[in-house]
Design a protein around this motif. Structure first.
Motif, PDB file in Angstrom:
ATOM      1  N   PRO A 113      -0.573  -4.225  -2.639  1.00 29.04           N
ATOM      2  CA  PRO A 113      -1.074  -3.625  -1.404  1.00 29.04           C
ATOM      3  C   PRO A 113      -1.912  -4.689  -0.713  1.00 29.04           C
ATOM      4  O   PRO A 113      -2.556  -5.502  -1.384  1.00 29.04           O
ATOM      5  CB  PRO A 113      -1.970  -2.483  -1.914  1.00 29.04           C
ATOM      6  N   LYS A 114      -1.935  -4.691   0.618  1.00 26.27           N
ATOM      7  CA  LYS A 114      -2.732  -5.722   1.304  1.00 26.27           C
ATOM      8  C   LYS A 114      -4.227  -5.426   1.219  1.00 26.27           C
ATOM      9  O   LYS A 114      -5.035  -6.338   1.189  1.00 26.27           O
ATOM     10  CB  LYS A 114      -2.291  -5.847   2.759  1.00 26.27           C
ATOM     11  N   THR A 115      -4.580  -4.147   1.207  1.00 26.61           N
ATOM     12  CA  THR A 115      -6.005  -3.840   1.034  1.00 26.61           C
ATOM     13  C   THR A 115      -6.320  -3.866  -0.457  1.00 26.61           C
ATOM     14  O   THR A 115      -5.470  -3.553  -1.292  1.00 26.61           O
ATOM     15  CB  THR A 115      -6.360  -2.456   1.603  1.00 26.61           C
ATOM     16  N   HIS A 116      -7.547  -4.216  -0.769  1.00 24.70           N
ATOM     17  CA  HIS A 116      -7.896  -4.426  -2.170  1.00 24.70           C
ATOM     18  C   HIS A 116      -8.040  -3.123  -2.955  1.00 24.70           C
ATOM     19  O   HIS A 116      -8.837  -2.261  -2.610  1.00 24.70           O
ATOM     20  CB  HIS A 116      -9.211  -5.215  -2.267  1.00 24.70           C
ATOM     21  N   SER A 117      -7.234  -2.988  -3.999  1.00 31.77           N
ATOM     22  CA  SER A 117      -7.484  -2.018  -5.068  1.00 31.77           C
ATOM     23  C   SER A 117      -7.456  -2.849  -6.329  1.00 31.77           C
ATOM     24  O   SER A 117      -6.792  -3.892  -6.374  1.00 31.77           O
ATOM     25  CB  SER A 117      -6.368  -0.981  -5.182  1.00 31.77           C
ATOM     26  N   THR A 118      -8.128  -2.388  -7.359  1.00 31.88           N
ATOM     27  CA  THR A 118      -8.179  -3.192  -8.582  1.00 31.88           C
ATOM     28  C   THR A 118      -6.911  -3.013  -9.412  1.00 31.88           C
ATOM     29  O   THR A 118      -6.299  -3.985  -9.860  1.00 31.88           O
ATOM     30  CB  THR A 118      -9.420  -2.814  -9.425  1.00 31.88           C
ATOM     31  N   ASN A 119      -6.534  -1.774  -9.611  1.00 24.86           N
ATOM     32  CA  ASN A 119      -5.374  -1.505 -10.483  1.00 24.86           C
ATOM     33  C   ASN A 119      -4.983  -0.029 -10.348  1.00 24.86           C
ATOM     34  O   ASN A 119      -5.444   0.656  -9.429  1.00 24.86           O
ATOM     35  CB  ASN A 119      -5.668  -1.919 -11.943  1.00 24.86           C
ATOM     36  N   LEU A 120      -4.156   0.425 -11.285  1.00 22.52           N
ATOM     37  CA  LEU A 120      -3.640   1.798 -11.226  1.00 22.52           C
ATOM     38  C   LEU A 120      -4.747   2.850 -11.180  1.00 22.52           C
ATOM     39  O   LEU A 120      -4.555   3.941 -10.645  1.00 22.52           O
ATOM     40  CB  LEU A 120      -2.755   2.035 -12.461  1.00 22.52           C
ATOM     41  N   PHE A 121      -5.899   2.515 -11.749  1.00 22.51           N
ATOM     42  CA  PHE A 121      -6.979   3.501 -11.816  1.00 22.51           C
ATOM     43  C   PHE A 121      -7.568   3.836 -10.437  1.00 22.51           C
ATOM     44  O   PHE A 121      -8.058   4.932 -10.240  1.00 22.51           O
ATOM     45  CB  PHE A 121      -8.101   3.020 -12.742  1.00 22.51           C
ATOM     46  N   ASP A 122      -7.526   2.885  -9.502  1.00 21.24           N
ATOM     47  CA  ASP A 122      -8.191   3.179  -8.225  1.00 21.24           C
ATOM     48  C   ASP A 122      -7.274   3.115  -7.006  1.00 21.24           C
ATOM     49  O   ASP A 122      -7.709   3.453  -5.905  1.00 21.24           O
ATOM     50  CB  ASP A 122      -9.411   2.257  -8.021  1.00 21.24           C
ATOM     51  N   ILE A 123      -6.028   2.704  -7.164  1.00 24.92           N
ATOM     52  CA  ILE A 123      -5.175   2.607  -5.966  1.00 24.92           C
ATOM     53  C   ILE A 123      -4.874   4.003  -5.416  1.00 24.92           C
ATOM     54  O   ILE A 123      -4.655   4.959  -6.189  1.00 24.92           O
ATOM     55  CB  ILE A 123      -3.879   1.811  -6.252  1.00 24.92           C
ATOM     56  N   GLU A 124      -4.903   4.109  -4.118  1.00 24.19           N
ATOM     57  CA  GLU A 124      -4.640   5.380  -3.443  1.00 24.19           C
ATOM     58  C   GLU A 124      -3.143   5.696  -3.564  1.00 24.19           C
ATOM     59  O   GLU A 124      -2.292   4.810  -3.480  1.00 24.19           O
ATOM     60  CB  GLU A 124      -5.114   5.207  -1.985  1.00 24.19           C
ATOM     61  N   GLU A 125      -2.810   6.976  -3.773  1.00 20.54           N
ATOM     62  CA  GLU A 125      -1.439   7.328  -4.168  1.00 20.54           C
ATOM     63  C   GLU A 125      -0.372   7.026  -3.106  1.00 20.54           C
ATOM     64  O   GLU A 125       0.727   6.599  -3.432  1.00 20.54           O
ATOM     65  CB  GLU A 125      -1.372   8.801  -4.587  1.00 20.54           C
ATOM     66  N   THR A 126      -0.703   7.242  -1.835  1.00 16.18           N
ATOM     67  CA  THR A 126       0.295   6.972  -0.788  1.00 16.18           C
ATOM     68  C   THR A 126       0.597   5.486  -0.726  1.00 16.18           C
ATOM     69  O   THR A 126       1.754   5.067  -0.570  1.00 16.18           O
ATOM     70  CB  THR A 126      -0.219   7.450   0.586  1.00 16.18           C
ATOM     71  N   LEU A 127      -0.457   4.686  -0.882  1.00 17.27           N
ATOM     72  CA  LEU A 127      -0.271   3.236  -0.868  1.00 17.27           C
ATOM     73  C   LEU A 127       0.535   2.797  -2.097  1.00 17.27           C
ATOM     74  O   LEU A 127       1.434   1.949  -2.002  1.00 17.27           O
ATOM     75  CB  LEU A 127      -1.650   2.557  -0.839  1.00 17.27           C
ATOM     76  N   LEU A 128       0.233   3.396  -3.230  1.00 14.44           N
ATOM     77  CA  LEU A 128       0.976   3.088  -4.457  1.00 14.44           C
ATOM     78  C   LEU A 128       2.460   3.372  -4.266  1.00 14.44           C
ATOM     79  O   LEU A 128       3.322   2.591  -4.673  1.00 14.44           O
ATOM     80  CB  LEU A 128       0.428   3.912  -5.627  1.00 14.44           C
ATOM     81  N   SER A 129       2.767   4.475  -3.594  1.00 15.56           N
ATOM     82  CA  SER A 129       4.182   4.811  -3.409  1.00 15.56           C
ATOM     83  C   SER A 129       4.863   3.766  -2.511  1.00 15.56           C
ATOM     84  O   SER A 129       6.039   3.446  -2.711  1.00 15.56           O
ATOM     85  CB  SER A 129       4.356   6.224  -2.879  1.00 15.56           C
ATOM     86  N   LYS A 130       4.107   3.188  -1.583  1.00 13.97           N
ATOM     87  CA  LYS A 130       4.697   2.136  -0.731  1.00 13.97           C
ATOM     88  C   LYS A 130       4.950   0.867  -1.537  1.00 13.97           C
ATOM     89  O   LYS A 130       5.960   0.179  -1.345  1.00 13.97           O
ATOM     90  CB  LYS A 130       3.792   1.868   0.472  1.00 13.97           C
TER      91      LYS A 130
END
Ligand code: 5GP
Ligand code: ZN
Length: 143
Positions: A43-60
């Motif tokens: 993702p272009k915006t910073h998430s650390t890993n699976l624990f904090d990534i937002e679900e819609t972004l994860l699906s992308k």
């Protein structure tokens, strides 16, 4: 604090061999490929890993990984792929910006599974599944 290397790649501040990007996600070649054609999707915006990534972004991220994986056999001549993600230092995560590895697999590549099955008794399996299912259903109620 040191700058995040993948945020820097996402902002085009440091170079990478980019194969796809839009406003939200990007895919580029891993600098130290496990096999020929190893790609990272972030993702272009910073998430650390699976624990904090937002679900819609994860699906992308996952959808882009699927589109890339689908063309790999034709373009690279691989016969399959592994997708993997490490969440946390204990799980071998080195770059603390979410990334999904797409590792093309070839009939004679050198990759080996990093784990063997542990022996777990049936009661313990049931107990674990029960605890996770119970906690998950509480989460879903509160979602
Ligand atoms: P991890 O161990 O965190 O799951 O994977 C990090 C991955 O990022 C490694 O496979 C490593 O080769 C890759 N990597 C680290 N730094 C860079 C970089 O600056 N550019 C690119 N393209 N890949 C990187
Ligand atoms: Zn970052």
């Amino acid at each position: 604090m040191d700058k995040c290397i993948f945020c820097e790649i996402a902002s085009h501040n440091i170079p990478a061999d980019i194969i796809s990007e839009n406003d939200e996600v990007m895919a580029f070649a891993d600098i130290n490929p496990a096999t020929k054609g190893h790609i990272l999707v972030i993702p272009k915006t910073h998430s650390t890993n699976l624990f904090d990534i937002e679900e819609t972004l994860l699906s992308k991220v996952i959808c882009l990984a699927k589109r890339i994986a689908k063309i790999m056999p034709e373009v690279l001549g691989c016969s399959g792929v592994n997708l993997f993600h490490s969440a946390g230092k204990i799980a071998w995560q080195e770059v603390m910006h979410f990334h999904l590895h797409i590792v093309p697999r070839y009939s004679r590549d050198e990759l080996r599974r990093p784990f063997v099955s542990t022996s777990t008794n049936k009661d313990e399996l049931k107990e674990i599944a029960f605890s996770l299912a119970k906690r998950l259903s509480q989460n879903n109620i509160n979602h």
